[in-house]
Design a protein around this motif. Structure first.
Motif, mmCIF file in Angstrom:
data_model
loop_
_atom_site.group_PDB
_atom_site.id
_atom_site.type_symbol
_atom_site.label_atom_id
_atom_site.label_comp_id
_atom_site.label_asym_id
_atom_site.label_seq_id
_atom_site.Cartn_x
_atom_site.Cartn_y
_atom_site.Cartn_z
ATOM 1 N N SER A 150 0.816 -1.219 0.000
ATOM 2 C CA SER A 150 0.000 0.000 0.000
ATOM 3 C C SER A 150 0.847 1.266 0.000
ATOM 4 N N THR A 151 2.134 1.125 -0.281
ATOM 5 C CA THR A 151 3.085 2.238 -0.160
ATOM 6 C C THR A 151 2.643 3.495 -0.898
ATOM 7 N N LEU A 152 2.144 3.355 -2.121
ATOM 8 C CA LEU A 152 1.786 4.513 -2.937
ATOM 9 C C LEU A 152 0.279 4.623 -3.158
ATOM 10 N N PRO A 203 10.518 4.013 1.954
ATOM 11 C CA PRO A 203 11.159 2.814 1.407
ATOM 12 C C PRO A 203 10.867 1.578 2.248
ATOM 13 N N ALA A 204 10.877 0.414 1.605
ATOM 14 C CA ALA A 204 10.584 -0.837 2.304
ATOM 15 C C ALA A 204 11.586 -1.096 3.418
ATOM 16 N N THR A 205 12.849 -0.724 3.215
ATOM 17 C CA THR A 205 13.863 -0.940 4.240
ATOM 18 C C THR A 205 13.559 -0.105 5.479
ATOM 19 N N GLU A 206 13.060 1.137 5.299
ATOM 20 C CA GLU A 206 12.701 1.985 6.440
ATOM 21 C C GLU A 206 11.456 1.445 7.137
ATOM 22 N N ARG A 207 10.496 0.937 6.380
ATOM 23 C CA ARG A 207 9.292 0.380 6.985
ATOM 24 C C ARG A 207 9.631 -0.843 7.819
ATOM 25 N N ALA A 208 10.589 -1.648 7.336
ATOM 26 C CA ALA A 208 10.990 -2.837 8.094
ATOM 27 C C ALA A 208 11.644 -2.442 9.409
ATOM 28 N N THR A 245 6.867 -3.096 -17.161
ATOM 29 C CA THR A 245 7.410 -3.287 -15.818
ATOM 30 C C THR A 245 7.211 -2.045 -14.956
ATOM 31 N N PHE A 246 7.271 -0.851 -15.547
ATOM 32 C CA PHE A 246 6.945 0.353 -14.784
ATOM 33 C C PHE A 246 5.486 0.316 -14.331
ATOM 34 N N GLU A 247 4.608 -0.067 -15.241
ATOM 35 C CA GLU A 247 3.186 -0.125 -14.901
ATOM 36 C C GLU A 247 2.934 -1.140 -13.794
ATOM 37 N N LEU A 248 3.528 -2.318 -13.934
ATOM 38 C CA LEU A 248 3.326 -3.360 -12.936
ATOM 39 C C LEU A 248 3.936 -2.965 -11.593
ATOM 40 N N ALA A 249 5.115 -2.317 -11.629
ATOM 41 C CA ALA A 249 5.750 -1.866 -10.390
ATOM 42 C C ALA A 249 4.851 -0.875 -9.652
ATOM 43 N N ALA A 250 4.290 0.088 -10.376
ATOM 44 C CA ALA A 250 3.412 1.079 -9.750
ATOM 45 C C ALA A 250 2.150 0.422 -9.190
ATOM 46 N N MET A 251 1.600 -0.534 -9.927
ATOM 47 C CA MET A 251 0.397 -1.222 -9.456
ATOM 48 C C MET A 251 0.691 -2.071 -8.222
ATOM 49 N N ARG A 252 1.866 -2.683 -8.177
ATOM 50 C CA ARG A 252 2.244 -3.470 -6.997
ATOM 51 C C ARG A 252 2.357 -2.579 -5.754
ATOM 52 N N LEU A 253 2.642 -1.289 -5.967
ATOM 53 C CA LEU A 253 2.730 -0.333 -4.862
ATOM 54 C C LEU A 253 1.398 0.369 -4.602
ATOM 55 N N SER A 254 0.338 -0.056 -5.314
ATOM 56 C CA SER A 254 -1.034 0.452 -5.149
ATOM 57 C C SER A 254 -1.237 1.862 -5.677
ATOM 58 N N ALA A 255 -0.365 2.323 -6.571
ATOM 59 C CA ALA A 255 -0.568 3.633 -7.191
ATOM 60 C C ALA A 255 -1.633 3.535 -8.280
ATOM 61 N N ASP A 256 -2.250 4.691 -8.594
ATOM 62 C CA ASP A 256 -3.124 4.780 -9.755
ATOM 63 C C ASP A 256 -2.236 5.072 -10.966
#
Length: 333
Positions: free
Chosen positions: A49-51, A321-326, A70-81
């Motif tokens: 849900s990062t973005l 960033p995922a590293t900061e969230r961890a 891959t840009f589109e899929l990356a953004a979708m994996r981060l929940s961006a529109d």
């Protein structure tokens, strides 16, 4: 750290336009962030849900399959529109300028533009004129730069030749083919140099070597067998015939004979030598069909790594960033 066009006053990414000038520390931070995303992508829940609530526009003035997808899929994996703008059917085909296109889309409250353009410097132009809080991510501009491809190549090399960050200091990397027209080659060279790669070679006929490239700290070879001798990594480049004006080569068959990586040539290299290619590949030109998906090829792995790397860059610019969230999760335990 002084702010630059790419970095803010704290040295964090604001835009990603080129790997040139980025520090070793920042490159490794991006690669570590990509590792975290790659691990998450291999889990049961691939979506983060990062973005969430952020809007990203893929603005591609050149055709692309791997990069745009891959840009589109990356953004979708981060929940961006995500909005993919078909430029050939947009107002730019009616004469609208890049500046007006940018400002029109900014008015739609986009948070990031992923820009691919045939003109070198187009991404820099967008970044220079973008409103505060609007990020520009260069998906390839002319012959200049393709920073996320460079990052995913570095990620792939470290994954298979690491895991230590100093693994680059032991490697000889050969970049083979149309170096003259390749933005990937330039981004790879900048990244490899920053990470301390022992030796970087470019291998091509004289007509496909850009003037002054030796000043970038690379060795130039015009003989493929000499250029490949002892190489740990071979990065092949596509002949970009769409950018060639005039006669650069006698024929494609002769190019394959002299500079194509065949199974017989690969057999002369170390068995642990890895083969890479940014795609799309031209079978029987720069690479043999039996090499493209052979046991030493990492071409498909590069595509997969591209999603994690682009997620890393997007999250570092627009979200935590995922590293900061961890680290935050561990501190709450």
């Amino acid at each position: 750290m002084k702010p630059t066009l790419q970095l803010d006053a704290q040295g964090r990414l604001r835009h990603l336009l080129t790997l040139e000038g980025l520090s070793r520390e920042l490159l490794l931070k991006i690669l570590d962030e990509a590792e975290a995303h790659d691990k998450a992508l291999r889990g049961a829940d691939k979506k983060q849900s990062t973005l969430a609530g952020r809007s990203i526009i893929n603005l591609f003035f050149e055709p692309s399959t791997r990069t745009r997808t891959t840009f589109e899929l990356a953004a979708m994996r981060l929940s961006a529109d995500v909005l993919n703008l078909q430029v050939s059917a947009s107002s730019t085909s009616k004469g609208e300028t890049l500046f007006d296109t940018l400002k029109t889309l900014e008015a739609m409250q986009a948070d990031m533009f992923v820009v691919r353009h045939e003109a070198s410097g187009a991404a820099h132009f967008f970044a220079e004129h973008a409103a505060p809080g609007v990020a520009i991510l260069n998906a390839g501009d002319g012959r200049h730069a393709h920073p996320t491809q460079g990052l995913l190549d570095l990620f792939t090399i470290r994954r298979y030749k690491g895991p230590a960050d100093d693994c680059f200091e032991k490697l000889t990397v050969a970049i083979v083919g149309d170096v003259l027209h390749s933005r990937v080659a330039r981004s790879d060279i900048h990244g490899l140099r920053t990470l301390g790669t022992k030796e970087i070679r470019v291998v091509a006929p004289p007509t496909l070597i850009p003037a002054g490239i030796a000043d970038m700290g690379v060795k130039v070879f015009h003989d493929l067998d000499a250029g490949l001798a002892g190489a740990d990594v071979v990065i092949l480049l596509r002949l970009q015939k769409e950018r060639m004006l005039g006669a650069f080569l006698p024929s494609l068959a002769e190019f394959h004979r002299d500079f194509g990586l065949s199974k017989a040539r690969l057999a002369r290299l170390k068995p642990e030598t890895i083969v890479m290619h940014p795609g799309p590949i031209n079978r029987g030109v720069e690479i043999g069909g039996d090499v493209a998906y052979g046991p030493q090829s990492l071409i498909l792995q590069q595509v997969s790594h591209g999603i994690a790397v682009r997620m890393a860059v997007m999250s570092m610019i627009l979200g935590a960033p995922a590293t900061e969230r961890a680290r935050a999760r561990r501190s709450r335990r």
